[in-house]
Design an enzyme around this catalytic site. Structure first.
Site, PDB file in Angstrom:
ATOM      1  CE1 TYR A   1      -4.327  -1.296   0.285  1.00  0.00           C
ATOM      2  CE2 TYR A   1      -3.272  -2.905   1.723  1.00  0.00           C
ATOM      3  CZ  TYR A   1      -4.359  -2.505   0.958  1.00  0.00           C
ATOM      4  OH  TYR A   1      -5.460  -3.317   0.866  1.00  0.00           O
ATOM      5  CD  GLU A   2       3.530   2.314  -3.939  1.00  0.00           C
ATOM      6  OE1 GLU A   2       3.451   3.346  -4.646  1.00  0.00           O
ATOM      7  OE2 GLU A   2       4.237   1.332  -4.242  1.00  0.00           O
TER       8      GLU A   2
END
Length: 305
Positions: free
Chosen positions: A154-155
């Protein structure tokens, strides 16, 4: 009298076995090679990628995302769907590559940068509901595809670091406890918001995370060998005790490239017993140069790791 004997015995034990309990051995060199695959839908197949039989090889399918498959995808609170090129990277192809290469394992990565035309956000409704949905949906995908592990990439976040830490930490704990996966990794990069989330996760659950796929290619293009070594030192401190892997991006768009000294840096780390593995983003792009640097990476890792 008995009490003093006990203290003497404890003292002798501590002298003979100092710090046995609290200190974890630092990770050593490893022959682990990992490669992300399938995000760009350019028909790359597992069998296209050269595999050196003397390395431990992980393919990482990119990505499973908890969004729906509509034209404008929206979050599903932990109900994951397959967003990689499943026509070319199908369950039967996973079985085939693993059957023909005993050193290959296959994982899936969660999240990634984008979905549809927007960012892929970590966006849980609540910790309990997200974890319950994620365990259920991912168990089903992992078993269908005969996968071995998960990677957390996840970014973008619409939840605070502690919520992220609890959701992901409980997810990994449960999947491992249930025997669904045998390893887990995280894929942070040097961004304040990203690091705040992953460092919270590491602080609470670092002991169940096997590898840190640090995205060193997210640093500026033109990074030098000495800068790279310094970045490695900084991130090894951030993820203290972790197996921080080094990395490059196939298209040369960031970080220290293979042409500019990546392998020099690897050899330097190896001489210090700090080369815990190499990973590449991504097989999809490497097709264009005939996987030249994958071959070089694996050859380096295979030599007396």
């Amino acid at each position: 009298m008995e009490l003093s004997k006990l203290f003497i015995a404890l003292f002798i034990f501590q002298v003979l076995f100092p710090c046995q309990i609290s200190i974890q051995a630092a990770p050593a060199n490893s022959n682990l090679f990992r490669e992300y695959i399938g995000a760009e839908f350019n028909n790359v197949k597992f069998a296209d990628v050269p595999i050196n039989s003397d390395v431990e090889f992980h393919f990482i399918l990119s990505f499973a995302i908890d969004y729906d498959n509509s034209d404008s995808p929206s979050p599903t609170n932990g109900k994951f769907n397959v967003f990689w090129d499943s026509d070319n990277l199908s369950p039967s192809q996973v079985s085939s590559i693993k059957n023909s290469n005993s050193n290959v394992k296959v994982a899936l990565s969660l999240g990634g940068d984008s979905v549809g035309n927007g960012y892929a956000y970590f966006n849980p409704s609540s910790i309990d509901s997200w974890v319950s949905n994620a365990v259920s949906s991912l168990t089903s995908i992992i078993q269908e595809y005969n996968l071995d592990g998960i990677d957390i990439d996840y970014e973008h976040f619409q939840a605070d670091p502690d919520t992220f830490a609890e959701c992901i930490g409980r997810l990994i704990t449960t999947l491992k406890k249930n025997g669904v996966i045998s390893f887990a990794s995280i894929a942070p990069f040097d961004d304040d918001d990203v690091q705040s989330h992953y460092k919270a996760l590491w602080k609470s659950y670092g002991d169940i995370i096997d590898y840190v796929n640090f995205q060193f290619y997210a640093y500026d293009q033109g990074t030098t060998v000495s800068q790279f070594i310094n970045y490695f030192k900084i991130q090894s401190a951030n993820y203290n005790g972790g197996k921080v892997l080094v990395s490059f991006i196939s298209d040369g768009s960031g970080g220290l490239s293979p042409q500019n000294g990546f392998f020099t840096a690897c050899n330097r780390l190896k001489s210090q017993n700090k080369l815990h593995g190499i990973f590449v983003w991504s097989a999809d792009d490497s097709m264009g140069n005939d996987f030249r640097y994958e071959k070089q990476s694996q050859a380096l890792l295979a030599i007396s790791h």
